[in-house]
Design an enzyme around this catalytic site. Structure first.
Site, short mmCIF file in Angstrom:
data_model
loop_
_atom_site.label_atom_id
_atom_site.label_comp_id
_atom_site.label_asym_id
_atom_site.label_seq_id
_atom_site.Cartn_x
_atom_site.Cartn_y
_atom_site.Cartn_z
N ARG A 104 0.73 -1.12 -0.02
CA ARG A 104 0.19 -0.16 -0.24
C ARG A 104 0.90 1.24 -0.08
NH1 ARG A 104 -4.74 1.29 4.31
NH2 ARG A 104 -3.01 2.13 5.56
N ASP A 200 0.22 -1.66 12.55
CA ASP A 200 0.77 -2.37 11.06
C ASP A 200 1.10 -3.76 11.16
OD1 ASP A 200 2.59 -1.01 8.35
OD2 ASP A 200 2.63 -3.24 8.79
C1 PRP Z 1 -1.67 -4.12 4.91
C2 PRP Z 1 -2.49 -4.96 5.10
C3 PRP Z 1 -3.30 -5.29 3.74
C4 PRP Z 1 -3.41 -3.75 3.51
C5 PRP Z 1 -4.78 -3.36 3.90
O1 PRP Z 1 -0.40 -4.34 3.99
O2 PRP Z 1 -1.63 -6.35 5.32
O3 PRP Z 1 -2.72 -6.03 2.78
O4 PRP Z 1 -2.42 -3.02 4.36
O5 PRP Z 1 -4.95 -1.86 3.60
P1 PRP Z 1 -6.07 -1.64 2.44
O6 PRP Z 1 -7.23 -2.36 2.90
O7 PRP Z 1 -6.07 -0.11 2.57
O8 PRP Z 1 -5.66 -2.25 1.10
P2 PRP Z 1 0.92 -3.37 3.69
O9 PRP Z 1 0.46 -2.75 2.25
O10 PRP Z 1 1.03 -2.46 4.84
O11 PRP Z 1 1.84 -4.29 3.42
P3 PRP Z 1 2.69 -5.31 4.24
O12 PRP Z 1 1.90 -6.52 4.49
O13 PRP Z 1 3.79 -5.72 3.26
O14 PRP Z 1 3.02 -4.73 5.53
N1 URA Z 2 -2.49 -2.00 7.14
C1 URA Z 2 -2.28 -2.21 8.36
O1 URA Z 2 -1.46 -3.22 8.81
N2 URA Z 2 -2.85 -1.80 9.38
C2 URA Z 2 -4.07 -1.00 9.19
O2 URA Z 2 -4.62 -0.44 10.17
C3 URA Z 2 -4.35 -0.65 8.00
C4 URA Z 2 -3.66 -1.16 6.91
#
Ligand code: PRP
Ligand code: URA
Length: 209
Positions: A104, A200
């Site tokens: 994201r 996160d």
């Molecule tokens: C997080 C989470 C989802 C996403 C949710 O991943 O694990 O995939 O954010 O957000 P959204 O519904 O607004 O799309 P992130 O992009 O932080 O990546 P990561 O798992 O590599 O930390």
């Molecule tokens: N991704 C995360 O890991 N946490 C949040 O709250 C939103 C997006």
């Protein structure tokens, strides 16, 4: 939103509360994500198809049910979804595992796909997409778009914590897909993080912050 299912089991609620707690360290966080995924998976997979087979017990011949059809596929959205895979594999040890890479953008909050590898015969499998967080919904919506584009038909998604905004966006785009939610939170904040949420998820699972 008839395809959205909210989990209500006290054990699950307790574990999600521990997961949210900022004092929960990486090791315990990972274990909790796995346990929660198993509890949610048990419910989400309650309609797996079975067929009868003949076996013999130490007492007599009998006809009993076993799982039918192609092995299901678990598809984590990288990174954080990886933490949920072992919980599902504990239930269905011979499931196939696909991967979808999605991150994201920190400013726009738009999802960016960077990897997609799914098992063969995806069109014949039950696909369980796992990601702990459903925030804006963008990542899960795009992941399901990719799976459908590759032929996936029977899709279920599991998210431990969701925002109302994410549930609405997802179920409007994919009304045919069943969505299992561990806890529905209050809202998103200005950084599109879920409130109260757990922070996160990827960083907490992998200890990267
Ligand atoms: C997080 C989470 C989802 C996403 C949710 O991943 O694990 O995939 O954010 O957000 P959204 O519904 O607004 O799309 P992130 O992009 O932080 O990546 P990561 O798992 O590599 O930390
Ligand atoms: N991704 C995360 O890991 N946490 C949040 O709250 C939103 C997006």
């Amino acid at each position: 939103m008839s395809n959205v299912f909210y989990m209500n089991h006290p054990l699950l609620k307790h574990k999600i509360t521990m997961l949210r707690d900022e004092r929960t360290g990486t090791n315990q966080f990972r274990k909790l994500v796995e346990e929660i995924s198993m509890l949610m998976g048990y419910e989400a997979l309650s309609d797996l198809k079975t067929r009868n087979t003949e076996i013999r017990t130490p007492i007599e011949d009998t006809v009993q049910p076993i799982l039918d059809g192609r092995k299901p596929a678990v598809v984590p959205i990288l990174r954080a979804g990886l933490g949920m895979v072992d919980g599902i594999l504990a239930l269905v040890p011979n499931a196939k595992v696909g991967h979808i890479g999605m991150y994201r953008d920190e400013i726009t909050h738009e999802p960016h796909p960077y990897y997609c590898k799914l098992p063969q015969f995806i069109e014949e499998r039950l696909i369980v997409v796992v990601d702990p967080m459903l925030a804006t919904g963008g990542s899960l919506i795009d992941a399901v778009n990719e799976i459908k584009a590759k032929g996936g038909k029977q899709i279920k998604c599991m998210c431990i914590i969701a925002s109302p905004e994410g549930v609405k966006a997802f179920s409007e785009k994919h009304p045919d897909v069943q969505l299992y939610i561990g806890a529905l939170d209050r809202c998103l904040n200005e950084n599109a993080y879920i409130c109260p949420g757990l922070g996160d998820a990827g960083d907490r699972i992998f200890g990267t912050k």
